[in-house]
Design a protein around this motif. Sequence first.
Motif, mmCIF file in Angstrom:
data_model
loop_
_atom_site.group_PDB
_atom_site.id
_atom_site.type_symbol
_atom_site.label_atom_id
_atom_site.label_comp_id
_atom_site.label_asym_id
_atom_site.label_seq_id
_atom_site.Cartn_x
_atom_site.Cartn_y
_atom_site.Cartn_z
ATOM 1 N N ASP A 135 1.075 -0.767 0.022
ATOM 2 C CA ASP A 135 -0.220 -0.003 0.070
ATOM 3 C C ASP A 135 1.316 1.153 0.014
ATOM 4 N N SER A 136 1.899 1.291 0.590
ATOM 5 C CA SER A 136 2.797 2.624 1.074
ATOM 6 C C SER A 136 4.717 1.774 1.068
ATOM 7 N N PRO A 137 5.239 2.644 0.752
ATOM 8 C CA PRO A 137 6.847 1.908 1.072
ATOM 9 C C PRO A 137 7.263 2.014 2.184
ATOM 10 N N GLU A 138 7.655 1.650 3.138
ATOM 11 C CA GLU A 138 8.462 2.286 4.503
ATOM 12 C C GLU A 138 9.297 3.007 4.776
ATOM 13 N N MET A 139 9.458 3.865 4.903
ATOM 14 C CA MET A 139 10.077 5.365 5.006
ATOM 15 C C MET A 139 11.240 5.859 6.289
ATOM 16 N N THR A 140 10.818 4.533 6.980
ATOM 17 C CA THR A 140 12.049 5.272 8.050
ATOM 18 C C THR A 140 13.141 5.598 8.159
ATOM 19 N N THR A 141 13.566 4.839 6.905
ATOM 20 C CA THR A 141 15.207 4.842 6.805
ATOM 21 C C THR A 141 16.137 5.813 5.739
ATOM 22 N N TRP A 142 14.908 6.165 4.901
ATOM 23 C CA TRP A 142 14.714 6.467 4.109
ATOM 24 C C TRP A 142 15.293 7.703 4.100
#
Length: 332
Positions: A135-142
């Motif tokens: 559904d949505s990307p995991e962006m916490t470390t981006w």
Amino acid sequence: MEGEGDASGSDEVVQLEDAVELLVEHLVVPVLPRGQVDREEALSPEAQEAVARQVHATVLLYNYYHRKQFPQLEFANPERFSMSASLSVTNKNLLMYLNQAQNRLGNGVGAGLSVTDKAIVDACDIAEALDPTKDSPEMTTWPISKVAVLLLNRTKKECVLEHGSETKGVWSMFEKEITTALGGSLSSDMPVQGSSNKSVGLPSEPYVLQQIAYSEVELKTGMKHTNLRFIEEHRVYSLSKKGTATMLFLLHYDQTVDSKLKEMPLDALIERMSGPIFQSGPYPTTTSVVEYYHLLPYKEVLLNVLNRDWPLCSSLSVPKEQTFLLQRKISR
């Protein structure tokens, strides 16, 4: 999910070759040279960059957004995409941008990639990192690579958009790559807030990101910092570079907007950027979603803004202590 569509029947799905052809016709053909081509002029750095930007959008519209609606579709790797894009008889001039480097060096040995070839590879990498199966990307470390601004009017029911500034024929809000804003002084590998590397770099400084946002608004609209009110910020995924995020700032304005920009009601905007990428049938066509490609990452934020009850702001002045507290809140 952005641009949700009906994926119930395979006969309703626009397949890879047809989808790429339709997108190329809509986005790429308008920037290609027509008729007899002056090769040197057609392959100028400016022309190559223009074509590459349009192709980059085309790749992501198919490989991410269209496949997000129809996961059964195959992923178009760079070779497959280039082949599909080259099949249309009306797009023969696209070949010299896809093969520009190889043509220059004869048989292509050691030629490397043209600007457009690189755009295709980059866009494919971005689509894979975003992963259309989720559904949505995991962006916490981006890391944060871009700043964007959603400029809202006093009622919070309209926003300011510009047309063709990023991609020809496509609407967008104000966006600025951080490296561009800082004169290219920022490394793409520089860590950001939330990263495990504690040698914190510039993108982790919320004040700097805010200043980039305000500067971009002033550049595009002429509105001064004192005529804007900070509302909130959101972290969203970026379509510019693999595995990076955009810091989206919501700002409120209360003055006349430049005539080159457009004030658009949020409800109309969301309607136009919702649904499938293509209208299927005997003669498939692209839909209005394509024209709002740059806004698709921000759709959930736009919906949230539209559906929220906002208190009316009586003043645009922001006390210094409020600004300080706000900056502390963002930096946590």
